[in-house]
Write a protein that holds these residues in place. Structure first.
Motif, PDB file in Angstrom:
ATOM      1  N   GLY A 171     -31.078  17.877  64.261  1.00  0.00           N
ATOM      2  CA  GLY A 171     -30.933  17.733  65.717  1.00  0.00           C
ATOM      3  C   GLY A 171     -30.665  19.042  66.446  1.00  0.00           C
ATOM      4  O   GLY A 171     -31.005  19.175  67.619  1.00  0.00           O
ATOM      5  N   SER A 172     -30.101  20.011  65.768  1.00  0.00           N
ATOM      6  CA  SER A 172     -29.794  21.286  66.423  1.00  0.00           C
ATOM      7  C   SER A 172     -31.021  22.183  66.547  1.00  0.00           C
ATOM      8  O   SER A 172     -30.961  23.212  67.228  1.00  0.00           O
ATOM      9  CB  SER A 172     -28.709  22.023  65.637  1.00  0.00           C
ATOM     10  OG  SER A 172     -29.142  22.211  64.303  1.00  0.00           O
ATOM     11  N   VAL A 173     -32.105  21.844  65.875  1.00  0.00           N
ATOM     12  CA  VAL A 173     -33.284  22.715  65.839  1.00  0.00           C
ATOM     13  C   VAL A 173     -34.609  22.002  66.143  1.00  0.00           C
ATOM     14  O   VAL A 173     -35.621  22.649  66.412  1.00  0.00           O
ATOM     15  CB  VAL A 173     -33.422  23.378  64.437  1.00  0.00           C
ATOM     16  CG1 VAL A 173     -32.423  24.511  64.261  1.00  0.00           C
ATOM     17  CG2 VAL A 173     -33.260  22.352  63.328  1.00  0.00           C
ATOM     18  N   THR A 239     -30.433  26.276  75.762  1.00  0.00           N
ATOM     19  CA  THR A 239     -28.986  26.289  76.013  1.00  0.00           C
ATOM     20  C   THR A 239     -28.266  25.248  75.159  1.00  0.00           C
ATOM     21  O   THR A 239     -28.740  24.121  75.014  1.00  0.00           O
ATOM     22  CB  THR A 239     -28.725  25.995  77.510  1.00  0.00           C
ATOM     23  OG1 THR A 239     -29.366  27.018  78.289  1.00  0.00           O
ATOM     24  CG2 THR A 239     -27.235  25.995  77.826  1.00  0.00           C
ATOM     25  N   SER A 240     -27.127  25.640  74.629  1.00  0.00           N
ATOM     26  CA  SER A 240     -26.205  24.690  73.997  1.00  0.00           C
ATOM     27  C   SER A 240     -24.916  24.736  74.790  1.00  0.00           C
ATOM     28  O   SER A 240     -24.397  25.816  75.070  1.00  0.00           O
ATOM     29  CB  SER A 240     -25.893  25.098  72.553  1.00  0.00           C
ATOM     30  OG  SER A 240     -27.006  24.873  71.733  1.00  0.00           O
ATOM     31  N   GLY A 241     -24.400  23.571  75.134  1.00  0.00           N
ATOM     32  CA  GLY A 241     -23.168  23.562  75.919  1.00  0.00           C
ATOM     33  C   GLY A 241     -22.289  22.388  75.541  1.00  0.00           C
ATOM     34  O   GLY A 241     -22.783  21.315  75.157  1.00  0.00           O
ATOM     35  N   CYS A 283     -34.361  30.203  68.776  1.00  0.00           N
ATOM     36  CA  CYS A 283     -33.454  30.122  69.934  1.00  0.00           C
ATOM     37  C   CYS A 283     -32.595  28.860  69.860  1.00  0.00           C
ATOM     38  O   CYS A 283     -31.404  28.889  70.179  1.00  0.00           O
ATOM     39  CB  CYS A 283     -34.246  30.129  71.244  1.00  0.00           C
ATOM     40  SG  CYS A 283     -35.064  31.699  71.560  1.00  0.00           S
ATOM     41  N   ASP A 284     -33.191  27.755  69.425  1.00  0.00           N
ATOM     42  CA  ASP A 284     -32.454  26.490  69.349  1.00  0.00           C
ATOM     43  C   ASP A 284     -31.349  26.574  68.287  1.00  0.00           C
ATOM     44  O   ASP A 284     -30.183  26.244  68.546  1.00  0.00           O
ATOM     45  CB  ASP A 284     -33.427  25.342  69.027  1.00  0.00           C
ATOM     46  CG  ASP A 284     -32.858  23.978  69.394  1.00  0.00           C
ATOM     47  OD1 ASP A 284     -31.705  23.917  69.854  1.00  0.00           O
ATOM     48  OD2 ASP A 284     -33.569  22.982  69.217  1.00  0.00           O
ATOM     49  N   GLY A 285     -31.710  27.057  67.109  1.00  0.00           N
ATOM     50  CA  GLY A 285     -30.715  27.182  66.041  1.00  0.00           C
ATOM     51  C   GLY A 285     -29.616  28.153  66.437  1.00  0.00           C
ATOM     52  O   GLY A 285     -28.424  27.892  66.237  1.00  0.00           O
ATOM     53  N   LEU A 286     -30.018  29.278  67.044  1.00  0.00           N
ATOM     54  CA  LEU A 286     -29.015  30.280  67.406  1.00  0.00           C
ATOM     55  C   LEU A 286     -28.114  29.807  68.542  1.00  0.00           C
ATOM     56  O   LEU A 286     -26.923  30.117  68.549  1.00  0.00           O
ATOM     57  CB  LEU A 286     -29.687  31.609  67.785  1.00  0.00           C
ATOM     58  CG  LEU A 286     -30.315  32.387  66.623  1.00  0.00           C
ATOM     59  CD1 LEU A 286     -30.908  33.709  67.121  1.00  0.00           C
ATOM     60  CD2 LEU A 286     -29.290  32.670  65.515  1.00  0.00           C
ATOM     61  N   SER A 287     -28.648  29.047  69.496  1.00  0.00           N
ATOM     62  CA  SER A 287     -27.778  28.636  70.614  1.00  0.00           C
ATOM     63  C   SER A 287     -26.632  27.774  70.076  1.00  0.00           C
ATOM     64  O   SER A 287     -25.475  27.948  70.468  1.00  0.00           O
ATOM     65  CB  SER A 287     -28.561  27.926  71.726  1.00  0.00           C
ATOM     66  OG  SER A 287     -29.053  26.691  71.283  1.00  0.00           O
ATOM     67  N   THR A 288     -26.929  26.893  69.146  1.00  0.00           N
ATOM     68  CA  THR A 288     -25.879  26.066  68.536  1.00  0.00           C
ATOM     69  C   THR A 288     -24.922  26.952  67.721  1.00  0.00           C
ATOM     70  O   THR A 288     -23.698  26.847  67.839  1.00  0.00           O
ATOM     71  CB  THR A 288     -26.512  24.995  67.619  1.00  0.00           C
ATOM     72  OG1 THR A 288     -27.572  24.349  68.332  1.00  0.00           O
ATOM     73  CG2 THR A 288     -25.486  23.968  67.165  1.00  0.00           C
ATOM     74  N   ALA A 289     -25.501  27.850  66.925  1.00  0.00           N
ATOM     75  CA  ALA A 289     -24.681  28.690  66.040  1.00  0.00           C
ATOM     76  C   ALA A 289     -23.779  29.638  66.830  1.00  0.00           C
ATOM     77  O   ALA A 289     -22.595  29.794  66.507  1.00  0.00           O
ATOM     78  CB  ALA A 289     -25.589  29.485  65.108  1.00  0.00           C
TER      79      ALA A 289
END
Ligand code: AMP
Ligand code: MG
Length: 345
Positions: A171-173, A239-241, A283-289
């Motif tokens: 789900g994070s990626v 973005t992850s928030g 970008c998706d994996g890194l925003s969560t990480a």
């Protein structure tokens, strides 16, 4: 994510992308109006804006459904469900590639991203909406099976396996990967200008038809408005928030991004992280990480990398921007005042 938030994300993308004047000098596409589709998939509202063949919207939606069927952690027919329940599975090329590349991101972020944290996410109720604060004992029991190094996948054969007691979730990626596949599909069909918005994960193909960059609004983590606007061409803005999914108990807020080191919602002083780069999956994996890593470690990772830029928002409302975004980000309202730009040396 709350429906109002989703709607405002969607409106932001539609409004901002629709405000450009087209210039006939930029070519045929500049005169055309875009084909647009809005639909619900992967638990979020998605919108596609494509300058080109309208029929490509159907192909793109079909591709999203295909990936959702493979990757959903809850759908009993998905490959991830099969892997989680049998402990091993033969995966399609898409799932195997995404799994392998996700594991690289888990290693790169030293486990701040860990796709095997899923049983912990579930214990907090983030998959079902039946929220609860798990006991320390429960978390410790679940964490003993969390370790991305124990997930194996061979991309050639598609064989994947987990250690007993483990379950994974992409789900994070998954939305970043899906965005990349949609951009590939559109580009290979001859499209040179499109915007893919997968629930606030925005990916641009080319520039707008008049040659100017796409304008992407970044959500204000403290309200329904926007923090600022990014101008991008051929890039992903993800973005992850903490505000995206959370619950409140006894005056305490618990959000959906979990620190795999503690099993608890990551508390590093950040309230949102936006990552900008060429690759949606990265970008998706890194925003969560980076949300889990906090400012200091996020800066360190950025200094040692050349494939992303970022915007960090701290809990006091201050905004930190990396050098590469300086010319393409405009802060809105008070956010312009405390803006800090970090440089490579
Ligand atoms: P995103 O919205 O891309 O930041 O992904 C957040 C989702 O990834 C959460 O809703 C969880 O399902 C899952 N998740 C939470 N924490 C982590 C983590 N540290 N590593 C991997 N996945 C996580
Ligand atoms: Mg993510």
């Amino acid at each position: 994510m709350r429906p109002i938030r989703l709607l405002s994300l969607l409106l932001a993308a539609l409004l901002l992308t629709g405000c450009a004047k087209t210039s006939p000098a930029a070519g045929d596409e500049a005169d055309a109006s875009p084909a647009e589709a809005v639909f619900f998939a992967m638990d979020t509202v998605m919108s596609l804006t494509v300058y080109g063949e309208e029929s490509l919207l159907d192909d793109a939606q079909t591709r999203v459904s295909e990936l959702e069927c493979l990757l959903s952690v809850t759908d009993e027919g998905s490959e991830i469900y099969a892997l989680n329940h049998a402990g091993s599975a033969a995966l399609s090329a898409d799932t195997a590639e995404l799994l392998a590349r996700s594991l690289e991101l888990c290693a790169r972020t030293e486990g701040a991203l860990d796709i095997s944290v899923y049983p912990v996410v579930r214990a907090w109720g983030f998959t079902t909406g039946e929220y609860a604060v798990p006991t320390r004992e429960t978390l410790d029991g679940l964490l003993s099976h969390v370790d991305h190094n124990e997930v194996s996948v061979e991309t050639e054969s598609g064989r994947a396996a987990l250690e007993p007691g483990m379950e994974i979730d992409l789900g994070s990626v998954a939305k970043g990967y899906t965005g990349d596949r949609l951009i590939d599909l559109l580009r290979s069909s001859g499209v040179s200008s499109a915007l893919v918005n997968l629930g606030g994960n925005v990916q641009a193909l080319g520039a707008k038809p008049d040659g100017t960059p796409w304008r992407i609004a970044v959500q204000d983590p403290f309200g329904e408005g926007y923090l600022g606007v990014l101008e991008v061409t051929d890039q992903a803005v993800i973005t992850s928030g903490g505000y995206e999914r959370y619950f409140e108990e006894d005056g305490q807020i618990y959000w959906h991004i979990i620190d795999p080191a503690s099993g608890r919602p990551a508390q590093t002083g950040l309230v949102s992280v936006t990552v900008v780069g060429d690759c949606g999956l990265t970008c998706d994996g890194l925003s969560t990480a980076l949300f889990v890593m906090g400012r200091e470690r996020a800066e360190e990772l950025w200094r040692g990398s050349n494939d992303f830029e970022m915007i960090l928002v701290e809990e006091d409302g201050s905004v930190i921007l990396t050098q590469g975004l300086e010319g393409c980000f405009s802060a809105l309202g008070d956010y312009g005042e405390g803006l800090e730009v970090i440089c490579r040396d």
